[in-house]
Design a protein around this motif. Structure first.
Motif, mmCIF file in Angstrom:
data_model
loop_
_atom_site.group_PDB
_atom_site.id
_atom_site.type_symbol
_atom_site.label_atom_id
_atom_site.label_comp_id
_atom_site.label_asym_id
_atom_site.label_seq_id
_atom_site.Cartn_x
_atom_site.Cartn_y
_atom_site.Cartn_z
ATOM 1 N N TYR A 1 0.837 -1.187 0.000
ATOM 2 C CA TYR A 1 0.000 0.000 0.000
ATOM 3 C C TYR A 1 0.879 1.246 0.000
ATOM 4 C CZ TYR A 1 -3.695 -3.222 1.571
ATOM 5 O OH TYR A 1 -4.583 -4.254 1.688
ATOM 6 N N PRO A 2 0.478 2.296 -0.706
ATOM 7 C CA PRO A 2 1.285 3.522 -0.704
ATOM 8 C C PRO A 2 1.540 4.065 0.688
ATOM 9 C CG PRO A 2 -0.392 3.617 -2.413
ATOM 10 C CD PRO A 2 -0.683 2.394 -1.601
ATOM 11 N N GLY A 3 0.586 3.891 1.598
ATOM 12 C CA GLY A 3 0.714 4.410 2.953
ATOM 13 C C GLY A 3 1.722 3.682 3.815
ATOM 14 N N ARG A 4 2.411 2.686 3.270
ATOM 15 C CA ARG A 4 3.489 2.025 4.017
ATOM 16 C C ARG A 4 4.762 2.865 4.020
ATOM 17 N NH1 ARG A 4 0.835 -1.785 6.755
ATOM 18 N NH2 ARG A 4 -0.229 -3.297 5.434
ATOM 19 N N LEU B 1 -17.396 -4.224 6.959
ATOM 20 C CA LEU B 1 -16.428 -3.715 5.998
ATOM 21 C C LEU B 1 -15.706 -2.471 6.535
ATOM 22 C CD1 LEU B 1 -18.246 -4.152 2.562
ATOM 23 C CD2 LEU B 1 -16.771 -5.744 3.802
ATOM 24 N N ARG B 2 -16.436 -1.634 7.244
ATOM 25 C CA ARG B 2 -15.809 -0.453 7.841
ATOM 26 C C ARG B 2 -14.749 -0.872 8.864
ATOM 27 N NH1 ARG B 2 -20.188 2.739 9.571
ATOM 28 N NH2 ARG B 2 -20.316 1.330 11.362
ATOM 29 N N ALA B 3 -15.064 -1.870 9.671
ATOM 30 C CA ALA B 3 -14.098 -2.354 10.668
ATOM 31 C C ALA B 3 -12.863 -2.946 9.994
ATOM 32 C CB ALA B 3 -14.762 -3.393 11.569
ATOM 33 N N ASN C 1 -6.051 0.297 7.997
ATOM 34 C CA ASN C 1 -5.595 1.680 8.104
ATOM 35 C C ASN C 1 -4.716 1.879 9.331
ATOM 36 O OD1 ASN C 1 -5.757 4.567 7.267
ATOM 37 N ND2 ASN C 1 -6.730 4.763 9.277
ATOM 38 N N ALA C 2 -5.002 1.160 10.404
ATOM 39 C CA ALA C 2 -4.214 1.301 11.646
ATOM 40 C C ALA C 2 -2.777 0.854 11.474
ATOM 41 C CB ALA C 2 -4.886 0.521 12.765
ATOM 42 N N THR C 3 -2.491 0.073 10.431
ATOM 43 C CA THR C 3 -1.133 -0.406 10.193
ATOM 44 C C THR C 3 -0.323 0.529 9.295
ATOM 45 O OG1 THR C 3 -1.636 -1.716 8.206
ATOM 46 C CG2 THR C 3 -2.031 -2.758 10.351
ATOM 47 N N LEU C 4 -0.962 1.588 8.744
ATOM 48 C CA LEU C 4 -0.297 2.475 7.800
ATOM 49 C C LEU C 4 0.245 3.730 8.489
ATOM 50 C CD1 LEU C 4 -2.812 2.330 4.810
ATOM 51 C CD2 LEU C 4 -0.887 0.804 5.323
ATOM 52 N N ARG D 1 -6.922 4.103 0.375
ATOM 53 C CA ARG D 1 -7.018 5.268 1.243
ATOM 54 C C ARG D 1 -6.386 6.451 0.531
ATOM 55 N NH1 ARG D 1 -3.320 6.081 6.591
ATOM 56 N NH2 ARG D 1 -1.800 6.524 4.942
ATOM 57 N N VAL D 2 -7.113 7.552 0.443
ATOM 58 C CA VAL D 2 -6.537 8.828 0.027
ATOM 59 C C VAL D 2 -7.048 9.873 1.003
ATOM 60 C CG1 VAL D 2 -6.443 8.129 -2.400
ATOM 61 C CG2 VAL D 2 -8.408 9.445 -1.583
#
Length: 476
Positions: free
Chosen positions: A117-120, A460-462, A468-471, A412-413
């Protein structure tokens, strides 16, 4: 068939492990290409065959820039004709539910080069990179560096957009050779970036050529695949990332030298918005640019055929994100920069004559980092253990008849979020409202099911929140 159906993709029977052992695997002879037609190939049951021996594939990964999902005639464009890419699709597999790793240029390139993921990565948080403060760290393993370690020659021709000199460059991140531009856009003739700097390089040195950029890249790529590397199993395999800027703005087709001169004049006068070409372009000009892209890809594929390497070269074609302004995105909603389908669903074609039968269509959801994982497996190498991949390999699905991977696709953006699981998509746009869509019957994302299926929405939200918490967080 729905997108969650299992497909037994036609393949040349792989006969064992993929990768370094491929040379000993028994596989089938290539099926004749399907008859030419502008219509998309029908979805079908996939076939297997057995026969001849294989080697690790060469890889030609062609990336268009801001090309929309429906901008090819094989994907439904009513006015753009793309016979070369349509023929490529008939010779391989056309994916209907393929996605980019993000909704803009550089984050998707990060996801391809890293398989994550880009957020990494810090550089991947820029959407897209617009200055010299961020880039792909040379210490991070990449598709190119890992393939090079396993014996591949590596080259990147075209748009890099993962950082600027002196700190960032393809030649610092695993590519043996680089010819192209560092930034997100350039004027097609003068090669000026928006800030007035020259942006055409060979390696890390400036290079001058005032011809139309797409033509230069096509020539360079053709020369690369035509190099004499020997023949048969002793030939060293290669990876070529061919990154066109077409059909990204400014809206200049080959021959539009007066328009080029005007934009160049504005850039030199200090107009930093000149490259955006907000007062120019048209549907007709866009058509010319896409059809020129198609001809250019056709010339590179012809060079590949003449080189004698066509059978053993795995060709990918895709786009870095969805279409913009003049793109034909129908029936998708949204466009570039959005996590609606029009911003991230892209054309995706895969051809490998020695291993995959032609005339096939897959509705399995896939996205950019999957191809990184797939190529590493086919090359017989593994990701670095300290940098685990977020994509999954599709080699088993494509070549060994395995069930396609079942997992979530995450995006995610800034200001938007999305997650796809099977046919269901969770989406939150800039309004801040959570929405739920069943893409099997609502590809346009108009029938919000959030109120009628709150449990699915919550699930799906969870799942999105856990990933997201890992990024890395966005900078403030």
């Amino acid at each position: 068939m729905s997108s969650t159906s299992t497909h037994d993709l036609s393949r040349r029977a792989f006969g064992g492990a993929v990768g370094a052992t491929a040379a000993a695997a028994a596989i089938g002879t290539a099926a004749p290409a399907a008859a030419d037609s502008a219509k998309p190939a029908p979805e079908r049951d996939f076939r297997a065959a057995t026969g001849r021996r294989s080697r690790r594939p060469n890889v030609l990964f062609v990336l268009a820039d801001d090309l929309g999902w429906a901008d090819l005639s094989s994907y439904g464009s009513p006015h753009i004709r793309t016979p070369n890419l349509d023929h490529l699709a008939r010779q391989g597999v056309r994916f209907t539910d393929a996605y980019s790793g993000s909704a803009t240029c550089s984050p998707t390139r990060f996801s391809l080069y890293t398989g994550r993921y880009p957020g990494r990565t810090r550089g991947g948080l820029a959407e897209p990179i617009a200055d010299r403060s961020a880039g792909l760290e040379p210490t991070h393993p990449t598709l190119a560096s890992l393939l090079r370690e396993s014996g591949y020659e590596t080259a990147l021709i075209g748009k890099w957009h993962c950082g600027y000199l002196p700190d960032y460059s393809p030649t610092r991140s695993g590519w043996d050779e680089f010819f192209g531009n560092f930034g997100g856009a350039l004027e097609y003739y003068s090669k000026l970036a928006g800030d007035g700097s020259h942006d055409l390089y060979e390696g890390d040195a400036e290079y001058r050529d005032l011809r139309y950029y797409t033509r230069i890249l096509t020539e360079r790529a053709s020369e690369y695949v035509l190099r004499d590397r020997g023949r048969g199993h002793d030939a060293r395999p290669w990876l070529l990332n061919l990154n066109f800027t077409t059909p990204h703005w400014p809206w200049i087709a080959e021959g539009d030298e007066e328009q080029s001169a005007e934009i160049t004049r504005r850039i030199k006068a200090g107009d930093r918005r000149a490259l955006w070409h907000e007062d120019g372009g048209s549907i007709e000009k866009y058509r010319q640019m896409v059809e020129d892209l198609d001809r250019s890809v056709g010339k590179v594929l012809d060079a590949l055929r003449r080189s004698g390497q066509e059978q053993d070269t795995l060709v990918f074609f895709s786009s870095d994100n969805g279409g913009e302004r003049f793109s034909h995105n129908w029936p998708l909603a949204g466009n570039k920069a959005s996590l609606q389908e029009g911003g991230i669903r892209v054309p995706n074609i895969v051809r490998w004559p020695a291993r995959i039968d032609g005339g096939q269509v897959s509705r399995v959801p896939v996205f950019t980092p999957d191809w990184t994982a797939t190529l590493l497996e086919l090359a017989g190498t593994r990701p670095h253990p300290a940098y685990p991949l977020d994509g999954v390999s599709l080699a088993g699905y494509l070549l060994r008849g395995e069930r396609p991977p079942v997992r979530d696709l995450f995006w995610r953006v800034r200001g938007e979020r999305a997650l796809r699981r099977g046919d269901w998509k969770y989406y939150r746009g800039r309004s801040g409202r959570d929405q739920l869509f069943d893409l099997a019957g609502d590809i346009r994302e108009q029938a919000d099911k959030a109120a009628v299926d709150p449990a699915r929405l919550a699930d799906l939200r969870a799942a999105w929140e856990r990933t997201n918490a890992t990024l890395l967080p966005y900078p403030g």
